[in-house]
Design an enzyme around this catalytic site. Structure first.
Site, short mmCIF file in Angstrom:
data_model
loop_
_atom_site.label_atom_id
_atom_site.label_comp_id
_atom_site.label_asym_id
_atom_site.label_seq_id
_atom_site.Cartn_x
_atom_site.Cartn_y
_atom_site.Cartn_z
N CYS A 123 -4.74 -2.93 3.63
CA CYS A 123 -5.55 -2.08 4.00
C CYS A 123 -5.29 -1.58 5.57
CB CYS A 123 -6.99 -1.78 3.74
SG CYS A 123 -7.85 -0.63 4.76
N GLY A 124 -4.64 -1.13 6.00
CA GLY A 124 -4.26 -1.26 7.84
C GLY A 124 -5.41 -1.69 9.00
N ASN B 82 -12.12 5.46 10.24
CA ASN B 82 -13.37 5.68 8.88
C ASN B 82 -14.32 4.46 8.88
OD1 ASN B 82 -11.31 3.47 8.79
ND2 ASN B 82 -9.85 4.71 7.13
N GLN C 251 -2.01 6.39 -2.06
CA GLN C 251 -2.41 7.89 -1.04
C GLN C 251 -1.35 8.73 -0.70
OE1 GLN C 251 -3.13 4.29 0.78
NE2 GLN C 251 -6.20 4.93 0.00
N ASN D 157 0.77 -1.15 -0.38
CA ASN D 157 -0.22 0.04 -0.11
C ASN D 157 1.24 1.37 0.01
OD1 ASN D 157 -2.12 1.52 2.67
ND2 ASN D 157 -2.25 1.97 0.23
N CYS E 67 -5.60 6.56 7.70
CA CYS E 67 -5.04 5.52 7.13
C CYS E 67 -3.95 4.34 7.63
CB CYS E 67 -4.28 5.45 6.11
SG CYS E 67 -3.51 4.21 4.63
N HIS F 250 -16.31 1.06 7.54
CA HIS F 250 -15.48 0.16 6.94
C HIS F 250 -16.80 -1.20 7.45
CE1 HIS F 250 -11.25 0.41 6.78
NE2 HIS F 250 -11.57 0.87 7.69
N ASN G 56 -1.80 1.98 7.83
CA ASN G 56 -0.57 1.71 6.92
C ASN G 56 -0.11 2.80 6.62
OD1 ASN G 56 -0.85 -1.18 6.49
ND2 ASN G 56 -1.97 -0.84 4.56
N GLY H 286 -9.02 -1.63 6.82
CA GLY H 286 -9.57 -3.18 7.23
C GLY H 286 -8.42 -3.74 8.04
N GLU I 248 -10.74 -0.23 -1.18
CA GLU I 248 -10.65 0.86 -0.76
C GLU I 248 -11.28 1.76 -0.92
OE1 GLU I 248 -7.10 3.36 2.46
OE2 GLU I 248 -6.48 1.58 0.66
N ARG I 249 -12.03 2.96 0.06
CA ARG I 249 -13.20 3.92 -0.46
C ARG I 249 -11.72 5.38 -1.55
NH1 ARG I 249 -15.12 8.11 4.26
NH2 ARG I 249 -12.86 7.40 4.77
N ASN J 162 -15.28 1.82 3.84
CA ASN J 162 -14.08 0.94 2.77
C ASN J 162 -14.86 -0.72 2.98
OD1 ASN J 162 -11.83 2.25 2.28
ND2 ASN J 162 -12.78 3.20 4.84
#
Length: 291
Positions: free
Chosen positions: A231-232, A171, A70, A37, A97, A173, A99, A234, A222-223, A204
């Site tokens: 995705c960390g 965020n 990102q 990522n 995020c 999920h 990661n 996630g 991922e959104r 997400n």
């Protein structure tokens, strides 16, 4: 007067471009990744760098820009060691995020990082970092969802993906547990679920398979970024949802296409995520080249 030679024209053009470069604002960046990522990290704590959604999208473009999942912008913070802003590849700014948090901790040594999703504690080691992601949120209005419903088993379905769990870890999920992860067409279903009206801030999309008493396999749409190697947040949300359902025990090893993360969590406690962070290279670019 004779016409300038092609060589002379080339020198004149190079001189003009050099003059423009000297007048243009240049910025330094770090290319980093966590399990594939990948990020462009710009440290703007000393000298501000103006990033707009359009500029973030141009920098993230893999064909005409620098290329990343990102863009991460570091700024001064009045309450933490630094502030981290996160722009997805589509230019949208998002809250969290995992990661990228590991990468920023590894790059800067920051112990506290302010994000739009809250202030995060970090501990960096050689090539790895552990992030305290805070407590997960489960209320329908905290995700948020479009209307009240049971977030542990959503009464909605999309082409065989059903009984999803909704978790906010800074965020939003949604997580679906399936018997055969590889059989799910996440590239098709991901954007449909991400933009469904039940998720007013988009979402997400995580699809997971239980691989053992403390192990999960995971793929993530991922959104604002699409299918991602890792995705960390996630991994955190999926581990929490699996522990709540009694499918696995903590700590959980979450295997993504890019590699493994270890997630620890107990009810009413913070989530702790441990995994690698890698610095690839450092570069410079002209800001005006990106709009």
């Amino acid at each position: 007067m004779g016409e300038a030679s092609p060589k002379g024209k080339a020198r004149d053009g190079l001189a003009r471009r050099s003059s423009l470069s000297r007048g243009a604002m240049r910025f330094a960046f770090h290319k980093m990744h966590g399990l594939g990522n990948d990020f462009v990290v710009i440290d703007a704590r000393v000298r501000a760098v103006a990033i707009t959604p359009a500029r973030a999208r141009a920098i993230a473009d893999r064909h005409q820009g620098i290329g990343c999942d990102q863009l991460i912008l570091l700024e001064p913070s009045a309450s933490a060691d630094l502030r981290m802003r996160i722009f997805n590849a589509d230019g949208g700014e998002v809250e969290q995020c995992g990661n990228a948090l590991r990468c920023v901790a590894q790059l800067t040594g920051a112990k506290t990082i302010e994000t739009a999703g809250g202030t995060i504690d970090a501990d960096s080691q050689a090539g790895r970092a552990t992030i305290d992601m805070g407590e997960p949120r489960f209320g329908w209005e905290q995700i948020p969802l479009g209307y009240a419903m049971d977030t542990s088993s959503l009464p909605v379905a999309w082409d065989g993906l059903e009984q999803g769990s909704a978790v906010n870890v800074g965020n939003p999920h949604v997580i679906f547990f399936v018997d055969d992860l590889d059989a799910v067409d996440l590239e098709t279903l991901g954007p449909v679920i991400e933009h469904d009206a039940v998720f007013p801030d988009r979402v997400n999309v995580n699809v997971a398979e239980v691989a053992g008493p403390a192990a999960l396999r995971l793929r993530v749409w991922e959104r604002g970024a699409g299918l991602t190697r890792a995705c960390g947040t996630g991994a955190c949300a999926t581990a929490v949802a699996a522990i709540r359902r009694g499918l696995v025990r903590s700590p959980v090893t979450v295997s993504l296409p890019g590699g493994d993360l270890v997630i620890s969590w107990a009810p009413d406690k913070s989530i702790r995520m441990t995994g690698p962070a890698a610095h690839v290279f450092t570069g410079e670019a002209e800001l005006e080249a990106f709009g």
